[in-house]
Design an enzyme around this catalytic site. Structure first.
Site, PDB file in Angstrom:
ATOM      1  N   PHE A 130       5.742  -3.172 -10.160  1.00 34.36           N
ATOM      2  CA  PHE A 130       6.586  -3.762  -9.130  1.00 34.36           C
ATOM      3  C   PHE A 130       7.542  -2.693  -8.629  1.00 34.36           C
ATOM      4  O   PHE A 130       8.048  -1.896  -9.398  1.00 34.36           O
ATOM      5  CB  PHE A 130       7.350  -4.959  -9.693  1.00 34.36           C
ATOM      6  CG  PHE A 130       6.511  -6.185  -9.791  1.00 34.36           C
ATOM      7  CD1 PHE A 130       6.580  -7.159  -8.816  1.00 34.36           C
ATOM      8  CD2 PHE A 130       5.638  -6.363 -10.846  1.00 34.36           C
ATOM      9  CE1 PHE A 130       5.806  -8.302  -8.902  1.00 34.36           C
ATOM     10  CE2 PHE A 130       4.858  -7.495 -10.944  1.00 34.36           C
ATOM     11  CZ  PHE A 130       4.941  -8.475  -9.966  1.00 34.36           C
ATOM     12  N   CYS A 131       7.809  -2.698  -7.338  1.00 32.00           N
ATOM     13  CA  CYS A 131       8.493  -1.564  -6.747  1.00 32.00           C
ATOM     14  C   CYS A 131       9.260  -1.977  -5.506  1.00 32.00           C
ATOM     15  O   CYS A 131       9.049  -3.045  -4.944  1.00 32.00           O
ATOM     16  CB  CYS A 131       7.500  -0.470  -6.319  1.00 32.00           C
ATOM     17  SG  CYS A 131       6.108  -0.234  -7.421  1.00 32.00           S
ATOM     18  N   THR A 132      10.132  -1.084  -5.076  1.00 26.91           N
ATOM     19  CA  THR A 132      10.729  -1.143  -3.745  1.00 26.91           C
ATOM     20  C   THR A 132      10.496   0.202  -3.085  1.00 26.91           C
ATOM     21  O   THR A 132      10.795   1.241  -3.668  1.00 26.91           O
ATOM     22  CB  THR A 132      12.236  -1.428  -3.817  1.00 26.91           C
ATOM     23  OG1 THR A 132      12.452  -2.701  -4.433  1.00 26.91           O
ATOM     24  CG2 THR A 132      12.843  -1.434  -2.416  1.00 26.91           C
ATOM     25  N   ARG A 305      14.539  -8.748  -3.411  1.00 25.28           N
ATOM     26  CA  ARG A 305      15.074  -7.388  -3.325  1.00 25.28           C
ATOM     27  C   ARG A 305      15.089  -6.901  -1.889  1.00 25.28           C
ATOM     28  O   ARG A 305      15.793  -5.960  -1.554  1.00 25.28           O
ATOM     29  CB  ARG A 305      14.222  -6.452  -4.193  1.00 25.28           C
ATOM     30  CG  ARG A 305      14.416  -6.635  -5.688  1.00 25.28           C
ATOM     31  CD  ARG A 305      13.307  -5.993  -6.513  1.00 25.28           C
ATOM     32  NE  ARG A 305      12.081  -6.758  -6.460  1.00 25.28           N
ATOM     33  CZ  ARG A 305      10.894  -6.250  -6.114  1.00 25.28           C
ATOM     34  NH1 ARG A 305      10.789  -4.980  -5.771  1.00 25.28           N
ATOM     35  NH2 ARG A 305       9.819  -7.020  -6.102  1.00 25.28           N
TER      36      ARG A 305
END
EC number: 3.5.1.60
Length: 362
Positions: A130-132, A305
């Site tokens: 999971f990332c931004t 986010r």
């Protein structure tokens, strides 16, 4: 991340954003602890694939790396899958993509792991990150790219995070951030050409993805990033390759270039692009934010986010955008959270400024 801990943490986002607006751009933003710089290694593409990772591996305790591999596989892989894949790998090894398979074999030989274990741990990362990611253009037309990589097993993976310069004929072909024992890439930069990050698009169980890779010849997500960094000559070629190559899983590819408007989020299905979302600074869209959800859909409240990142970018302003302020944006809760392993900021036009910080160090 879409976990109960992060979902609960997201309820504090509004307070964090209020604090954000009170902070000046020159002040540090909401860091839980001081970040640390990962080690930097060179990997020679002139060396045989089986040998090229060994100089890096010699800096790590093999027992610790084996324990991390066992932890990832034990958590992510059902026993019946492990047994089945062990048989499949032996039968189809010659058909798996090179140089990745030979590199994995060399790593496994050094660490005393089976090839099946090496392939499994490399593919296990494919559907668990999971990332931004953010790509943005400042008021002078400069392109900046940043990413947080969030993942379980942080206590081990933070100790195995490294920046790597891939070198051929004495020249840096590309720079990337990866984990020891992992031959794919989720974050990388081809100097003076383009930058890439990958964000998970959660579709299907990861072992189904692995089976597709072995049976259909589709590319793992992270292997395609590395292939693109190796072969693509410019931003447009990179976008085409990342958009069109069949994959083992859905994903978001975020790409930044060196010229104005060279920034895009590619939403990928396994067979091809589901959406291409470019920068549009002439119409006010000077940044794009991707956080594991299709941009045309609302994000779930349990894992928002996106909104804090957008508000932080707008608070920063296009005229004040830089690698430093982009790092600050990526440090705002819950964009930065307890599962964040590292933050990287980069600009292909200024490759020497590539910077990774390990977050939440113990």
């Amino acid at each position: 991340m879409g976990t109960p801990a992060i979902r609960a943490a997201c309820h504090g986002a509004h307070l964090a954003l209020a604090l954000l607006l009170l902070l000046s751009l020159s002040d540090p933003w909401l860091w839980a602890t001081a970040p640390g710089t990962p080690p930097l290694f060179n990997v020679s593409l002139d060396a045989a694939p089986e040998l090229r990772w060994l100089p890096m591996l010699q800096h790590y305790d093999p027992d610790f790396v084996r324990a991390a591999v066992a932890q990832v596989i034990g958590d992510r892989v059902p026993q019946w899958i492990l047994e089945m894949i062990g048989e499949i790998v032996q039968k189809v090894e010659s058909f798996l993509p090179q140089p990745f398979t030979s590199e994995i074999r060399g790593i496994c030989d050094y660490l005393n792991l089976s090839l099946a274990e090496g392939v499994l741990v490399n593919l296990a990362y494919e559907a668990s990150a999971f990332c931004t990611s953010i790509v943005a253009q400042d008021s002078q037309g400069r392109i900046y790219h940043g990413r947080n990589l969030d993942y379980p097993f942080g206590n081990a993976l933070r100790k195995l995070t490294a920046d790597v310069q891939f070198v051929k004929n004495g020249q840096i072909v590309f720079t990337a951030t990866t984990f020891v024992g992992y031959v794919g890439l989720w974050t990388g930069q081809s100097p003076h050409k383009f930058t890439i990050s990958g964000d998970e698009r959660d579709k299907g169980w990861w072992w189904e993805n692995m089976i597709a890779a072995l049976s259909l010849g589709h590319s793992p997500i992270s292997w395609l990033i590395r292939k693109t960094l190796t072969e693509s000559e410019d931003f447009e070629a990179a976008v085409y390759t990342l958009a069109k190559t069949p994959l083992i899983a859905d994903v978001y590819y975020i790409v930044g270039g060196t010229s104005p408007q060279e920034g895009v989020v590619i939403t990928r299905d396994r067979g091809g692009p589901a959406d291409i979302w470019p920068l549009d600074p002439l119409n006010g869209a000077w940044f794009r934010v991707e956080t594991n959800y299709d941009h045309w859909e609302p994000v779930p409240k349990r894992d928002d986010r996106r909104t804090p990142a957008i508000k932080a970018l707008n608070a920063t302003g296009q005229a004040h955008l830089s690698l430093e302020t982009l790092f600050q944006v990526l440090s705002v809760f819950p964009v930065y959270n307890n599962y964040t392993i590292y933050t990287t900021v980069m600009s292909a036009a200024e490759p020497d400024k590539y910077m990774t910080m390990i977050r939440n160090p113990s």
